[in-house]
Design an enzyme around this catalytic site. Sequence first.
Site, short mmCIF file in Angstrom:
data_model
loop_
_atom_site.label_atom_id
_atom_site.label_comp_id
_atom_site.label_asym_id
_atom_site.label_seq_id
_atom_site.Cartn_x
_atom_site.Cartn_y
_atom_site.Cartn_z
N GLU A 63 -34.55 45.13 35.01
CA GLU A 63 -34.04 43.89 35.61
C GLU A 63 -35.02 43.30 36.62
O GLU A 63 -35.95 43.97 37.07
CB GLU A 63 -32.70 44.15 36.29
CG GLU A 63 -31.60 44.49 35.32
CD GLU A 63 -30.26 44.70 36.00
OE1 GLU A 63 -29.27 44.82 35.26
OE2 GLU A 63 -30.17 44.77 37.24
N ASN A 64 -34.74 42.06 36.97
CA ASN A 64 -35.54 41.34 37.93
C ASN A 64 -34.62 40.39 38.67
O ASN A 64 -33.71 39.82 38.08
CB ASN A 64 -36.63 40.56 37.17
CG ASN A 64 -37.67 39.98 38.06
OD1 ASN A 64 -37.36 39.18 38.95
ND2 ASN A 64 -38.91 40.34 37.82
N GLU A 74 -33.48 47.47 24.12
CA GLU A 74 -33.84 47.36 22.70
C GLU A 74 -35.18 46.67 22.52
O GLU A 74 -36.02 47.14 21.75
CB GLU A 74 -32.75 46.57 21.94
CG GLU A 74 -31.39 47.22 21.98
CD GLU A 74 -30.51 46.77 23.15
OE1 GLU A 74 -29.28 46.80 23.00
OE2 GLU A 74 -31.05 46.39 24.22
#
Length: 161
Positions: A63-64, A74
């Site tokens: 995440e960011n 995936e």
Amino acid sequence: MKHIKLEIHIEVRRHDELTEEERQLVSAACEATKRSYAPYSHFSVGAAALLENGVVVTGSNQENAAYPSGLCAERTTLFYANSQYPDQPVRTLAIAARNEQDFLDTPIPPCGACRQVLLETEKRHGKPMRILLYSKKDIYIVEGVAALLPLSFDEGFLHSL
């Protein structure tokens, strides 16, 4: 008026009904959730791809704070597999997800963007990919991406203008 009916088939197994190879791949996906970077959603996803040559490649969601700059497990897995082993089709992809407490009770499917990447990976190698969606209770087994992405967009539309 015309109607189109689409059907998909999903096999549902318990963990003890998996083959040893499938159990190992699911375990690798579960282990990959530990390498997830999910400080915002607190939702960790891991994926493990079994390549035709027997190599297993894993990845996790990253995440960011600048959504949507992160990347799903995936796509992380498949992009790595395709860049490091460009001539090796993915035989099976296992996906596992957990929240801060534990793995989920229901298998999660890939998001739309990931489904498109799964489709492109199949097209790239000309071979269908099995998908194992893990949960604590059941594992969903899907034979090929078409079952996850009916009416999919592919290169055929780009040439039909």
